[in-house]
Enzyme design. Structure first.
Site, PDB file in Angstrom:
ATOM      1  N   SER A 147      -1.971 -14.667   4.979  1.00 28.22           N
ATOM      2  CA  SER A 147      -2.335 -13.593   5.902  1.00 28.22           C
ATOM      3  C   SER A 147      -2.650 -14.211   7.254  1.00 28.22           C
ATOM      4  O   SER A 147      -3.184 -15.318   7.331  1.00 28.22           O
ATOM      5  CB  SER A 147      -3.551 -12.856   5.351  1.00 28.22           C
ATOM      6  OG  SER A 147      -4.250 -12.221   6.408  1.00 28.22           O
ATOM      7  N   LYS A 175      -6.090 -15.531   1.659  1.00 29.24           N
ATOM      8  CA  LYS A 175      -5.040 -14.735   1.010  1.00 29.24           C
ATOM      9  C   LYS A 175      -3.805 -15.530   0.623  1.00 29.24           C
ATOM     10  O   LYS A 175      -3.374 -16.430   1.321  1.00 29.24           O
ATOM     11  CB  LYS A 175      -4.598 -13.610   1.950  1.00 29.24           C
ATOM     12  CG  LYS A 175      -5.659 -12.560   2.154  1.00 29.24           C
ATOM     13  CD  LYS A 175      -5.675 -11.536   1.047  1.00 29.24           C
ATOM     14  CE  LYS A 175      -4.593 -10.513   1.302  1.00 29.24           C
ATOM     15  NZ  LYS A 175      -4.527  -9.545   0.242  1.00 29.24           N
ATOM     16  N   HIS A 222       1.581   3.215 -20.323  1.00 25.60           N
ATOM     17  CA  HIS A 222       0.753   3.935 -19.340  1.00 25.60           C
ATOM     18  C   HIS A 222      -0.157   2.975 -18.575  1.00 25.60           C
ATOM     19  O   HIS A 222      -1.218   3.381 -18.100  1.00 25.60           O
ATOM     20  CB  HIS A 222      -0.114   5.022 -20.001  1.00 25.60           C
ATOM     21  CG  HIS A 222       0.629   5.866 -20.976  1.00 25.60           C
ATOM     22  ND1 HIS A 222       1.273   7.030 -20.621  1.00 25.60           N
ATOM     23  CD2 HIS A 222       0.855   5.693 -22.311  1.00 25.60           C
ATOM     24  CE1 HIS A 222       1.852   7.544 -21.704  1.00 25.60           C
ATOM     25  NE2 HIS A 222       1.627   6.753 -22.735  1.00 25.60           N
ATOM     26  N   GLU A 281       7.190  -8.287  -3.502  1.00 24.20           N
ATOM     27  CA  GLU A 281       7.056  -6.985  -2.825  1.00 24.20           C
ATOM     28  C   GLU A 281       8.329  -6.632  -2.069  1.00 24.20           C
ATOM     29  O   GLU A 281       8.754  -5.474  -2.044  1.00 24.20           O
ATOM     30  CB  GLU A 281       5.882  -7.030  -1.843  1.00 24.20           C
ATOM     31  CG  GLU A 281       4.540  -7.101  -2.539  1.00 24.20           C
ATOM     32  CD  GLU A 281       3.427  -7.430  -1.549  1.00 24.20           C
ATOM     33  OE1 GLU A 281       2.712  -6.509  -1.165  1.00 24.20           O
ATOM     34  OE2 GLU A 281       3.298  -8.596  -1.159  1.00 24.20           O
TER      35      GLU A 281
END
Ligand code: ARG
Length: 476
Positions: free
Chosen positions: A297, A303, A176, A310
């Site tokens: 970024s 970043k 979980h 992804e």
């Protein structure tokens, strides 16, 4: 609506007006095909990928036709030379593909006739594009499955390598997404190894059903000409031929199988990537992905984003879509061949490309991860992750598990109230909860002890993980 723009990007593509006589099936038609229809029905801008397999199939077919005395040896020779020349021309990028050719089968046949004349017109004897395309896809997919298997093998090897290299390192195991029990990082890597081993099994199994020779089924019913299907199968290294001509021209479930095996493999990679994405956050901070495998970024200079992970997660959605596409294309088809089946190729090609590139890049990225050992181990210590060990300790002292569960639950509640870890409690405090607690309880509270106590077969104890590694290496 018109896929023409796609075609135009291809090298060697020309868009020309279609004359009635340009179509090999033009005989019964009274007017030329509408331009939009030509573009709409053409598949050549994507099925040209099958050129090598189409030629390979035709070479075998022509050889068989000659052997059976259906065409002469001289004609077969001409066909062979012509096809080989076309192959070279395509590979050099000199072959001109046009939408009027409709598909790769007609493009090659037309070029052959233009090159060698009448003999070229004999190649399609006893054959239909329906069984021809079925053969081409099977030849293509057979090759791509082998390539996919190699890539799955590389990813498995990368995971195994990490499992060996990180042996002993402890991480928090989650359920979980809440800290549950400490586990070995190697055990985690091997979990993905097992998933990929099953994916491999699915691909191998699928290969058996792909590796069946459909040519000779003709349009749907077979042919009155004396073809030798087994000979063609031997030439093309197929162990068996299909047993029903109607099934042969309409069956695409071998594609659906590959697409499912691919979807499952992507799903496994996607789950691994999801962990990497989470673990590389400042909040988790368990892993650092190498700069070469991340991107920045355009506005935020600080970043470093896990875009590769992804994208694999995102592409998994596309691969699922392709599986759903083929299942939907097939579900309502009346027997036998219908043009709908032409729609099988783009989802297949897209999946092959997506799966193979994802496998390759992930295998490389796995080797470029740096784990923050300290932080992971500290993470594993939090969240009362050894509470089950404590309950099992009481069980071994004769306390029923349900009672032990309750006792430890109350202990944890007290620690939470007092802002303490279990290791900070005194023996007296433990004994206040149950008289079965002894001095040896303190040893049960470390994460390493917890991991190594999990000796059940397939559990995370270091000995077990090491023997699984040895087993895997021994079976190679
Ligand atoms: N391009 C077609 C396909 O991919 C080849 C078979 C065409 N057959 C036909 N009867 N129109 O399915």
């Amino acid at each position: 609506m018109i896929p023409r723009s796609d075609c135009r990007r291809n090298k060697g593509w020309v868009d020309v007006a279609v004359k009635k006589q340009d179509r090999p099936w033009g005989g019964r038609f009274g007017e030329p095909t509408d331009r939009e229809v030509v573009a709409f029905t053409a598949s050549i801008h994507f099925d040209r990928r099958l050129y090598r397999h189409d030629i390979e199939g035709s070479l075998a077919h022509a050889r068989m036709l000659a052997r059976q005395g259906i065409i002469t040896l001289g004609e077969a020779k001409k066909i062979r030379a012509g096809l080989k020349a076309i192959l070279t021309e395509i590979e050099r990028g000199d072959f001109v593909f046009t939408p009027e050719d409709e598909d790769i089968h007609m493009a090659i046949e037309k070029a052959l006739i233009a090159r060698i004349g009448e003999a070229g017109g004999k190649l399609h004897t006893g054959r239909s594009r329906n069984d021809q395309v079925a053969l081409d896809i099977r030849l293509y997919l057979r090759e791509e499955i082998v390539r996919t298997l190699e890539l799955v093998g590389s990813l498995k090897a990368a995971l195994l390598n990490r499992a060996k290299g990180e042996i002993g390192r402890i991480m928090p195991g989650y359920t979980h997404l809440q800290k549950a029990q400490p586990v070995l990082l190697s055990h985690y890597f091997l979990a993905f190894w097992e998933m990929l081993a099953r994916d491999e099994g699915r691909l191998r199994d699928c290969l058996k059903r792909v590796n069946v020779m459909p040519l000779g089924s003709a349009a749907l019913a077979g042919t009155s000409l004396p073809l030798d299907r087994s000979y063609v199968a031997r030439l093309l290294r197929f162990p068996v031929v299909t047993k029903n001509s109607m099934d042969s021209v309409s069956d695409r479930d071998f594609i659906a199988e590959y697409l499912f095996a691919a979807a499952a493999t992507m799903m496994h990679m996607s789950r691994f990537c999801e962990d990497l994405i989470l673990w590389s956050t400042d909040e988790f901070g368990y892993v650092e992905i190498a700069d070469a495998f991340t991107t920045g970024s355009s506005i935020m200079p600080q970043k470093k984003n896990p875009d590769v992970a992804e994208l694999i997660r995102g592409k998994t959605g596309r691969v699922y879509g392709n599986l759903l596409a083929i299942m939907t294309i097939l579900k309502g088809l009346p027997m036998t061949y219908n043009r709908d089946l032409q729609e099988d190729k783009e989802p297949l090609f897209d999946t092959v490309d997506t799966l193979q590139s994802s496998l390759a890049i992930l295998a490389a990225m796995v080797g470029r991860l740096t784990f923050r050992e300290e932080r992971m181990e500290r993470g594993a210590e939090g969240g009362f992750s050894t509470a089950t060990d404590l309950a099992e300790y009481l069980v071994l002292k004769g306390v029923p598990f349900r009672e032990a569960h309750g006792v430890v639950g109350r202990l944890v509640a007290r620690c939470i109230r007092e802002g303490k870890a279990l290791t900070e409690l005194t023996l007296e405090a433990f004994q206040g909860f149950h008289s079965a607690f002894d001095a040896d309880v303190m040893e049960r509270l470390t994460v390493r002890q917890s991991v190594n106590a999990r000796k059940t077969m397939g559990g995370t104890a270091e000995d077990g993980v090491r023997s699984r590694i040895a087993e895997i290496e021994g079976s190679k």
